[in-house]
Design a protein around this motif. Structure first.
Motif, PDB file in Angstrom:
ATOM      1  N   TRP A 169      -5.848   5.657  -7.817  1.00  0.00           N
ATOM      2  CA  TRP A 169      -5.278   5.238  -6.529  1.00  0.00           C
ATOM      3  C   TRP A 169      -6.352   4.643  -5.624  1.00  0.00           C
ATOM      4  CZ3 TRP A 169      -6.287   7.749  -1.676  1.00  0.00           C
ATOM      5  CH2 TRP A 169      -5.580   7.181  -0.610  1.00  0.00           C
TER       6      TRP A 169
ATOM      7  N   LEU B 267       0.832  -1.206   0.000  1.00  0.00           N
ATOM      8  CA  LEU B 267       0.000   0.000   0.000  1.00  0.00           C
ATOM      9  C   LEU B 267       0.863   1.250   0.000  1.00  0.00           C
ATOM     10  CD1 LEU B 267      -2.830  -0.910   2.549  1.00  0.00           C
ATOM     11  CD2 LEU B 267      -2.842  -1.123   0.059  1.00  0.00           C
TER      12      LEU B 267
ATOM     13  N   THR C  75      -5.944   0.803  -4.576  1.00  0.00           N
ATOM     14  CA  THR C  75      -5.840   0.528  -3.140  1.00  0.00           C
ATOM     15  C   THR C  75      -7.003  -0.329  -2.664  1.00  0.00           C
ATOM     16  OG1 THR C  75      -4.710   2.641  -2.799  1.00  0.00           O
ATOM     17  CG2 THR C  75      -5.627   1.575  -0.859  1.00  0.00           C
TER      18      THR C  75
END
Length: 225
Positions: free
Chosen positions: A189, A144, A193
């Protein structure tokens, strides 16, 4: 390690981000100007044929931030608060539409609605970008942190350049294109994620963690005895 509840939140964040992006793009497709011209917010003005679709898309994107915050709450609690706050401001930008052209100072006279909408949008995006940067620095999961670093390296310069463009140039092709380009890595993103957080914990990792917990417990009991 993400719990089942966190994985559900991450999956919903991905779905909301994809659906919200699709709705906003669909709403912008009917504006009289080419898709690369004008502010994105112009899709939500009352005169737009699909203003309701646009606002629904922004609400979905705002929800994706809150859901991602829930997904990372145990890993990086501070980011949870940032993303939920960003979501609230994003919902505010959807609730208050700007006037046609979305005029902004210092080059155009603005109404209170224009200022509220623009302010809420800037705060929402700014907090989301800042949350990305925090994950890049302190995430407990290396993957991450690596993903956030990669996207932050792209997003931060674009966001700063956009601010400069809005202040130095104002409305025009440069700021219109840059606004769209700057938001792409932020949305991606969120999706990437979320997908990473949806992954089930490998069985061997879970077993290893349980074994380590048993060893620590046995040592604690021995020391107590």
């Amino acid at each position: 390690m993400p719990s089942d509840r966190s994985r559900w939140a991450a999956g919903l964040a991905v779905a909301a981000a994809v659906a919200g992006t699709a709705a906003v793009m669909y709403a912008l497709g009917v504006l009289p100007e080419p898709w690369t011209r004008g502010y994105i917010s112009e899709g939500g003005v009352a005169s737009s044929p699909r203003d309701g679709v646009y606002r629904a898309g922004i609400l979905a994107l705002a929800a994706s931030l809150a859901l991602l915050g829930l997904a990372v709450r145990r890993l990086v609690p501070f980011v949870y608060a940032m993303l939920v706050t960003a979501s609230v401001f994003g919902a505010g930008s959807a609730a208050v539409s700007c006037t046609p052209g979305c005029p902004l100072p210092p080059y155009e006279p603005s109404t209170p609605a224009d200022l509220v909408h623009a302010g809420a949008s800037v705060v929402a995006v700014g907090l989301a970008v800042l949350a990305m940067a925090v994950v890049a620095l302190i995430s407990l999961q290396p993957v991450l942190r690596a993903v956030a670093r990669a996207f932050a390296a792209v997003t931060l310069p674009l966001a700063l350049l956009l601010v400069v463009g809005l202040l130095a140039i104002g409305r025009g092709l440069f700021t219109s294109v840059l606004e769209r380009v700057a938001l792409v890595p932020l949305v991606v993103w969120v999706v990437v994620t979320g997908v990473l957080l949806c992954r089930p914990v490998p069985r061997q990792v879970t077993a290893g963690a349980e074994s380590a917990a048993r060893v620590v417990g046995a040592r604690s009991r021995s020391a107590a005895g």
